[in-house]
Motif scaffolding. Sequence first.
Motif, PDB file in Angstrom:
ATOM      1  N   ARG A 198      -2.691  -1.756  -2.503  1.00 10.93           N
ATOM      2  CA  ARG A 198      -1.809  -0.708  -1.996  1.00 10.93           C
ATOM      3  C   ARG A 198      -2.579   0.223  -1.046  1.00 10.93           C
ATOM      4  NH1 ARG A 198       3.066   1.593  -4.257  1.00 10.93           N
ATOM      5  NH2 ARG A 198       3.148  -0.287  -5.514  1.00 10.93           N
ATOM      6  N   SER A 199      -3.838   0.516  -1.375  1.00 14.06           N
ATOM      7  CA  SER A 199      -4.618   1.435  -0.535  1.00 14.06           C
ATOM      8  C   SER A 199      -4.897   0.834   0.849  1.00 14.06           C
ATOM      9  CB  SER A 199      -5.943   1.790  -1.216  1.00 14.06           C
ATOM     10  OG  SER A 199      -6.704   0.621  -1.471  1.00 14.06           O
ATOM     11  N   LYS A 200      -5.105  -0.482   0.909  1.00 14.30           N
ATOM     12  CA  LYS A 200      -5.365  -1.119   2.199  1.00 14.30           C
ATOM     13  C   LYS A 200      -4.099  -1.212   3.051  1.00 14.30           C
ATOM     14  CE  LYS A 200      -9.470  -3.872   1.152  1.00 14.30           C
ATOM     15  NZ  LYS A 200     -10.051  -5.231   1.082  1.00 14.30           N
ATOM     16  N   ILE A 201      -2.950  -1.229   2.409  1.00 14.26           N
ATOM     17  CA  ILE A 201      -1.681  -1.301   3.124  1.00 14.26           C
ATOM     18  C   ILE A 201      -1.323   0.046   3.750  1.00 14.26           C
ATOM     19  CG2 ILE A 201       0.809  -1.393   2.684  1.00 14.26           C
ATOM     20  CD1 ILE A 201      -0.395  -4.102   3.168  1.00 14.26           C
ATOM     21  N   LEU A 202      -1.706   1.138   3.100  1.00 19.28           N
ATOM     22  CA  LEU A 202      -1.326   2.462   3.580  1.00 19.28           C
ATOM     23  C   LEU A 202      -1.860   2.761   4.977  1.00 19.28           C
ATOM     24  CD1 LEU A 202      -1.773   4.629   0.350  1.00 19.28           C
ATOM     25  CD2 LEU A 202       0.356   3.825   1.379  1.00 19.28           C
ATOM     26  N   VAL A 203      -3.071   2.291   5.268  1.00 24.86           N
ATOM     27  CA  VAL A 203      -3.707   2.604   6.554  1.00 24.86           C
ATOM     28  C   VAL A 203      -2.894   2.067   7.744  1.00 24.86           C
ATOM     29  CG1 VAL A 203      -5.765   2.300   7.980  1.00 24.86           C
ATOM     30  CG2 VAL A 203      -5.997   2.793   5.535  1.00 24.86           C
ATOM     31  N   PRO A 204      -2.584   0.749   7.793  1.00 29.41           N
ATOM     32  CA  PRO A 204      -1.816   0.267   8.951  1.00 29.41           C
ATOM     33  C   PRO A 204      -0.393   0.823   9.016  1.00 29.41           C
ATOM     34  CG  PRO A 204      -2.117  -1.494   7.326  1.00 29.41           C
ATOM     35  CD  PRO A 204      -2.997  -0.364   6.907  1.00 29.41           C
ATOM     36  N   ILE A 205       0.222   1.094   7.844  1.00 29.15           N
ATOM     37  CA  ILE A 205       1.578   1.654   7.870  1.00 29.15           C
ATOM     38  C   ILE A 205       1.554   3.051   8.494  1.00 29.15           C
ATOM     39  CG2 ILE A 205       3.489   2.521   6.471  1.00 29.15           C
ATOM     40  CD1 ILE A 205       3.004   0.254   4.505  1.00 29.15           C
ATOM     41  N   LYS A 206       0.646   3.902   8.034  1.00 29.77           N
ATOM     42  CA  LYS A 206       0.569   5.275   8.547  1.00 29.77           C
ATOM     43  C   LYS A 206       0.083   5.315   9.991  1.00 29.77           C
ATOM     44  CE  LYS A 206       0.063   7.602   4.078  1.00 29.77           C
ATOM     45  NZ  LYS A 206      -0.806   8.448   3.227  1.00 29.77           N
ATOM     46  N   ALA A 207      -0.588   4.238  10.423  1.00 26.46           N
ATOM     47  CA  ALA A 207      -1.074   4.174  11.805  1.00 26.46           C
ATOM     48  C   ALA A 207      -0.017   3.634  12.761  1.00 26.46           C
ATOM     49  CB  ALA A 207      -2.328   3.304  11.874  1.00 26.46           C
ATOM     50  N   GLY A 208       1.200   3.366  12.238  1.00 27.35           N
ATOM     51  CA  GLY A 208       2.281   2.905  13.098  1.00 27.35           C
ATOM     52  C   GLY A 208       2.246   1.424  13.412  1.00 27.35           C
ATOM     53  N   ARG A 209       1.563   0.625  12.573  1.00 29.43           N
ATOM     54  CA  ARG A 209       1.447  -0.816  12.831  1.00 29.43           C
ATOM     55  C   ARG A 209       2.456  -1.634  12.031  1.00 29.43           C
ATOM     56  NH1 ARG A 209      -4.519  -1.996  11.400  1.00 29.43           N
ATOM     57  NH2 ARG A 209      -3.747  -4.135  11.592  1.00 29.43           N
ATOM     58  N   CYS A 210       3.388  -0.962  11.389  1.00 31.70           N
ATOM     59  CA  CYS A 210       4.414  -1.668  10.613  1.00 31.70           C
ATOM     60  C   CYS A 210       5.786  -1.394  11.222  1.00 31.70           C
ATOM     61  CB  CYS A 210       4.387  -1.185   9.159  1.00 31.70           C
ATOM     62  SG  CYS A 210       5.535  -2.069   8.076  1.00 31.70           S
ATOM     63  N   ARG A 211       6.580  -2.451  11.320  1.00 33.16           N
ATOM     64  CA  ARG A 211       7.936  -2.298  11.848  1.00 33.16           C
ATOM     65  C   ARG A 211       8.946  -2.864  10.856  1.00 33.16           C
ATOM     66  NH1 ARG A 211       8.893  -2.808  18.215  1.00 33.16           N
ATOM     67  NH2 ARG A 211       7.396  -1.256  18.900  1.00 33.16           N
ATOM     68  N   VAL A 212      10.020  -2.154  10.672  1.00 33.86           N
ATOM     69  CA  VAL A 212      11.139  -2.621   9.850  1.00 33.86           C
ATOM     70  C   VAL A 212      12.339  -2.758  10.776  1.00 33.86           C
ATOM     71  CG1 VAL A 212      12.639  -2.144   7.894  1.00 33.86           C
ATOM     72  CG2 VAL A 212      10.227  -1.472   7.798  1.00 33.86           C
ATOM     73  N   ASN A 213      12.835  -3.981  10.900  1.00 35.89           N
ATOM     74  CA  ASN A 213      13.926  -4.263  11.840  1.00 35.89           C
ATOM     75  C   ASN A 213      13.568  -3.788  13.243  1.00 35.89           C
ATOM     76  OD1 ASN A 213      15.424  -5.296   9.656  1.00 35.89           O
ATOM     77  ND2 ASN A 213      16.212  -3.261   9.174  1.00 35.89           N
TER      78      ASN A 213
END
Length: 260
Positions: A198-213
């Motif tokens: 979970r901790s490794k996932i937080l970094v790219p999500i908060k950095a704007g590297r995750c897209r939903v739809n």
Amino acid sequence: MKIEVYEHFKPEERQFVDRASEWVVNAGEYHEVKLTDFLDPRQCFILESLANRHPDVAVRIDGGYEGAERCRAFIAPDYRELEHEPMKMKVLNITSGDQKFITLQHGDYLGAILGLGLKRDKIGDIQVHEDGCQVVVTEEIVDYLDLHLRQVHRIGVMTEVMELSALKPVNAELQEMDLTVASLRLDGIVSDVFRLSRSKILVPIKAGRCRVNWKTEEDPSAPLKAGDIVALQGFGRFKVLEADGVTKKGRLRVKIGKFV
């Protein structure tokens, strides 16, 4: 008026909203036509939403085949017959005699094309077959690609320009996964799908590297639902196929389709 429109979209989408609004206004007020480069599904949604607010504007969305993900848009006054307008797309067929060719993936082809100095918005969907690859591109770049694309991931390739009628779409292959999760939070499901903490996932999500739809999502706690498509830059993407059912311990059953 502009502020009212902005309320429906994310701050990072405002630049595209401004461009799309200009296309719509020019078509409705000044009788101009516009053929865009390739847009992703989120951009198509924004454009159609804006066009629907204007009574004198029509839009045609076309990616070269039914169900295309990346599409060009033709925006015009509503009295134009859009179905006969040229969308100016071609197919680049890529083949090779090298046995390693069959191991190439979507990202290899895209990387090779972008490596020639081309922009992503000139490139539509990429169809990877067992014996080759077909790429939908704008008409103006196809000859350049045909001349210069000679390697994909260090494998020698041959190219041929084809009409859209020669395109053979590939149904996306989904690797199904059954998960049981405490909640439908984005970070929890993404960490389970890509087998990361979970901790490794937080970094790219908060950095704007995750897209939903196709919309950037920086909130790790954002809830997912059936039908959502999630992409994590550098890791891949997946679709939430089902999100219902509860185990005896109160956890949620989720069926995921991972794009392979």
